[in-house]
Design an enzyme around this catalytic site. Structure first.
Site, mmCIF file in Angstrom:
data_model
loop_
_atom_site.group_PDB
_atom_site.id
_atom_site.type_symbol
_atom_site.label_atom_id
_atom_site.label_comp_id
_atom_site.label_asym_id
_atom_site.label_seq_id
_atom_site.Cartn_x
_atom_site.Cartn_y
_atom_site.Cartn_z
ATOM 1 N N GLY A 1 -1.474 6.529 -2.654
ATOM 2 C CA GLY A 1 -2.577 6.473 -3.630
ATOM 3 C C GLY A 1 -3.683 5.546 -3.133
ATOM 4 O O GLY A 1 -4.871 5.902 -3.144
ATOM 5 N N HIS A 2 -3.304 4.357 -2.654
ATOM 6 C CA HIS A 2 -4.295 3.434 -2.086
ATOM 7 C C HIS A 2 -5.000 4.085 -0.885
ATOM 8 O O HIS A 2 -6.211 3.981 -0.725
ATOM 9 C CB HIS A 2 -3.620 2.156 -1.568
ATOM 10 C CG HIS A 2 -2.967 1.301 -2.610
ATOM 11 N ND1 HIS A 2 -1.618 1.032 -2.611
ATOM 12 C CD2 HIS A 2 -3.472 0.623 -3.661
ATOM 13 C CE1 HIS A 2 -1.326 0.223 -3.615
ATOM 14 N NE2 HIS A 2 -2.420 -0.031 -4.275
ATOM 15 N N GLY B 1 -8.740 3.649 -8.618
ATOM 16 C CA GLY B 1 -7.925 4.825 -8.906
ATOM 17 C C GLY B 1 -7.964 5.193 -10.383
ATOM 18 O O GLY B 1 -7.942 4.315 -11.251
ATOM 19 N N LYS C 1 -5.558 6.368 -11.838
ATOM 20 C CA LYS C 1 -4.255 5.900 -12.337
ATOM 21 C C LYS C 1 -4.434 4.778 -13.371
ATOM 22 O O LYS C 1 -3.748 4.729 -14.382
ATOM 23 C CB LYS C 1 -3.444 5.412 -11.134
ATOM 24 C CG LYS C 1 -2.388 4.384 -11.383
ATOM 25 C CD LYS C 1 -1.073 5.028 -11.654
ATOM 26 C CE LYS C 1 -0.003 4.073 -12.129
ATOM 27 N NZ LYS C 1 -0.062 2.730 -11.595
ATOM 28 N N SER D 1 2.906 3.999 -7.545
ATOM 29 C CA SER D 1 2.613 2.625 -7.957
ATOM 30 C C SER D 1 3.434 1.694 -7.080
ATOM 31 O O SER D 1 4.580 2.002 -6.731
ATOM 32 C CB SER D 1 3.006 2.439 -9.423
ATOM 33 O OG SER D 1 3.147 1.059 -9.705
ATOM 34 N N SER D 2 2.839 0.552 -6.739
ATOM 35 C CA SER D 2 3.581 -0.433 -5.931
ATOM 36 C C SER D 2 4.833 -0.880 -6.656
ATOM 37 O O SER D 2 5.806 -1.302 -6.037
ATOM 38 C CB SER D 2 2.704 -1.655 -5.646
ATOM 39 O OG SER D 2 1.509 -1.247 -5.027
ATOM 40 N N ARG D 3 4.819 -0.820 -7.986
ATOM 41 C CA ARG D 3 5.976 -1.294 -8.759
ATOM 42 C C ARG D 3 7.084 -0.252 -8.878
ATOM 43 O O ARG D 3 8.156 -0.575 -9.398
ATOM 44 C CB ARG D 3 5.531 -1.728 -10.155
ATOM 45 C CG ARG D 3 4.753 -3.048 -10.164
ATOM 46 C CD ARG D 3 4.455 -3.448 -11.584
ATOM 47 N NE ARG D 3 3.971 -4.811 -11.723
ATOM 48 C CZ ARG D 3 2.697 -5.145 -11.960
ATOM 49 N NH1 ARG D 3 1.779 -4.204 -12.062
ATOM 50 N NH2 ARG D 3 2.357 -6.404 -12.095
ATOM 51 N N LEU E 1 0.820 -1.213 0.000
ATOM 52 C CA LEU E 1 0.000 0.000 0.000
ATOM 53 C C LEU E 1 0.850 1.258 0.000
ATOM 54 O O LEU E 1 1.878 1.343 0.668
ATOM 55 C CB LEU E 1 -0.929 0.004 1.222
ATOM 56 C CG LEU E 1 -1.904 -1.185 1.311
ATOM 57 C CD1 LEU E 1 -2.781 -1.040 2.563
ATOM 58 C CD2 LEU E 1 -2.769 -1.305 0.063
ATOM 59 N N HIS E 2 0.403 2.252 -0.758
ATOM 60 C CA HIS E 2 1.061 3.565 -0.802
ATOM 61 C C HIS E 2 -0.014 4.634 -0.655
ATOM 62 O O HIS E 2 -1.212 4.311 -0.522
ATOM 63 C CB HIS E 2 1.878 3.719 -2.090
ATOM 64 C CG HIS E 2 1.090 3.438 -3.340
ATOM 65 N ND1 HIS E 2 0.027 4.208 -3.750
ATOM 66 C CD2 HIS E 2 1.207 2.446 -4.266
ATOM 67 C CE1 HIS E 2 -0.456 3.727 -4.878
ATOM 68 N NE2 HIS E 2 0.223 2.651 -5.211
HETATM 69 P P1 AMP Z 1 -3.225 -2.154 -7.120
HETATM 70 O O1 AMP Z 1 -2.888 -2.535 -5.721
HETATM 71 O O2 AMP Z 1 -2.089 -1.581 -7.898
HETATM 72 O O3 AMP Z 1 -3.987 -3.236 -7.843
HETATM 73 O O4 AMP Z 1 -4.254 -0.945 -6.998
HETATM 74 C C1 AMP Z 1 -5.410 -1.037 -6.198
HETATM 75 C C2 AMP Z 1 -6.266 0.178 -6.459
HETATM 76 O O5 AMP Z 1 -5.515 1.351 -6.151
HETATM 77 C C3 AMP Z 1 -6.697 0.307 -7.940
HETATM 78 O O6 AMP Z 1 -8.013 0.820 -7.979
HETATM 79 C C4 AMP Z 1 -5.720 1.311 -8.470
HETATM 80 O O7 AMP Z 1 -6.216 2.054 -9.566
HETATM 81 C C5 AMP Z 1 -5.539 2.206 -7.254
HETATM 82 N N1 AMP Z 1 -4.274 2.951 -7.359
HETATM 83 C C6 AMP Z 1 -3.048 2.470 -7.663
HETATM 84 N N2 AMP Z 1 -2.152 3.477 -7.733
HETATM 85 C C7 AMP Z 1 -2.843 4.610 -7.477
HETATM 86 C C8 AMP Z 1 -2.492 5.987 -7.411
HETATM 87 N N3 AMP Z 1 -1.263 6.404 -7.638
HETATM 88 N N4 AMP Z 1 -3.466 6.872 -7.108
HETATM 89 C C9 AMP Z 1 -4.739 6.469 -6.892
HETATM 90 N N5 AMP Z 1 -5.140 5.189 -6.944
HETATM 91 C C10 AMP Z 1 -4.213 4.270 -7.233
#
Ligand code: AMP
Length: 337
Positions: free
Chosen positions: A54-55, A185, A187, A223-225, A51-52
């Site tokens: 953005g999440h 997101g 994103k 981004s987690s990556r 988690l960052h």
């Molecule tokens: P993930 O863990 O990458 O699958 O992302 C989980 C949720 O967080 C998805 O709805 C993504 O679009 C959202 N997300 C990822 N990165 C961001 C970001 N930088 N800002 C806002 N939402 C994000």
């Protein structure tokens, strides 16, 4: 490389404090949710963990708009191709739980936030895919969700398996969690468009809310990556957003003159900036100006309808031990009133 199944086994669960509880089985999550179905609104934030900020901003919005919040962390094998990074995708469960606990403390101190994170759903791969989920699509058996032709555009060009995996796991999660509102997101703009279509076409009783992209101070979308980038690629990475912003500025300049806007002129401004450096090479996978419903490339943009500028680059390794990293980002050109 650890096998995907082995890496998904949860060995020691972190401690949690009330009201946050961890659920690892579908049955236990359902018995949390069922008694609340008609009494409490539930906001749901599905994630793959690591988690960052953005999440966290998605979770904050969910807590403001609902009586309770559920978060899931599940690294979904179905959205990874055999050549992709499933085995090494960042997994930081203890830190993630600490972040969720600190969000709950923040919500308790803030009278404008009514919801708390009550449920963290942490299913195993076997729980989510009872018949297994080999990464080779030809070997996969069972029910999958496809959203055509949206899933084949943009991200789908280089990742044809990706949105089938995403739509399938989100459909499963919606059936399990039964949220009132689910938060995604911007994103991942194509993902949010596809999931809205899935919800509409399959009649899920869920609203999809899309929240703004969280960015680092230099504009790079979180981004987690991003942890894979390393120093040298990280220094170059903000150019993607700068290029999109340059195209956005050009769009606004041309739109202010009245009438429709030439897409080529808009894209050219961004592409001027998006030049790979000699020592940090990258490849532009797409730099696109498409309509907001079908993601069709546009020749001209009608400002009354709006459009989405989106891009992906693939950054090659520049140091020992690195793999390639894809960066994606986008800007929505909102429809004029
Ligand atoms: P993930 O863990 O990458 O699958 O992302 C989980 C949720 O967080 C998805 O709805 C993504 O679009 C959202 N997300 C990822 N990165 C961001 C970001 N930088 N800002 C806002 N939402 C994000």
């Amino acid at each position: 490389m650890a096998s995907p199944a082995a890496s998904s086994v949860i060995t020691a669960l972190p401690e949690t404090t009330d009201p946050l509880k961890i659920y690892t089985t579908i049955a236990s999550l359902r018995s949390y949710r069922h008694p609340l179905l008609s009494t409490k609104s539930l906001g749901f934030v599905p994630t793959m963990g690591a988690l960052h900020a953005g999440h966290l901003s998605l979770i904050r919005t969910a807590a403001k708009e609902n009586d309770s919040v559920a978060v899931s962390i599940f690294v979904n094998p179905a959205q990874f191709a055999p050549t992709e990074d499933l085995a090494v995708y960042p997994r930081t469960l203890h830190t993630d739980v600490a972040l969720l606990e600190s969000l709950n403390a923040e919500f308790s101190a803030d009278s404008t936030t009514r919801g708390r994170i009550e449920a963290l759903f942490l299913p195993s791969v076997a729980e989510m895919y009872p018949h297994g989920i080999p990464l080779e699509e030809n070997a996969q058996r069972g029910a999958f969700v496809t959203v055509q032709p949206l899933a084949a555009k943009l991200e789908g060009i280089t990742r044809p398996h990706f949105f089938r995996g995403v739509a399938t796991v989100v459909a499963k999660l919606f059936n399990i969690v039964q949220p009132d509102i689910a938060y995604f997101g911007q994103k991942d703009v194509q993902q949010s468009i596809i999931l809205k279509r899935m919800v509409k076409d399959l009649h899920f009783p869920v609203q999809i809310r899309v929240c703004p992209t969280g960015r680092e101070v230099d504009g790079l979308a979180m981004s987690s990556r991003n942890v894979y980038l390393g120093e040298r690629r990280r220094a170059i990475a903000p150019v993607l957003y700068q290029a999109l912003r340059a195209s956005e500025d050009e769009y606004r300049r041309l739109a202010a003159q009245g009438g429709t806007v030439d897409a080529k002129a808009v894209l050219a401004k961004g592409l001027e900036l998006l030049q790979p450096g000699k020592d940090v090479p990258f490849e532009i996978e797409y730099f696109s100006l498409a309509d907001l419903q079908e993601l069709e490339e546009l020749g001209t943009v009608d400002p009354k309808k709006g459009a989405v500028l989106s891009a992906a680059v693939r950054m090659s390794p520049v140091e020992e031990g690195q793999g390639p990293v894809r960066l994606i980002d986008n800007i929505i050109l909102e429809a004029e009133e």
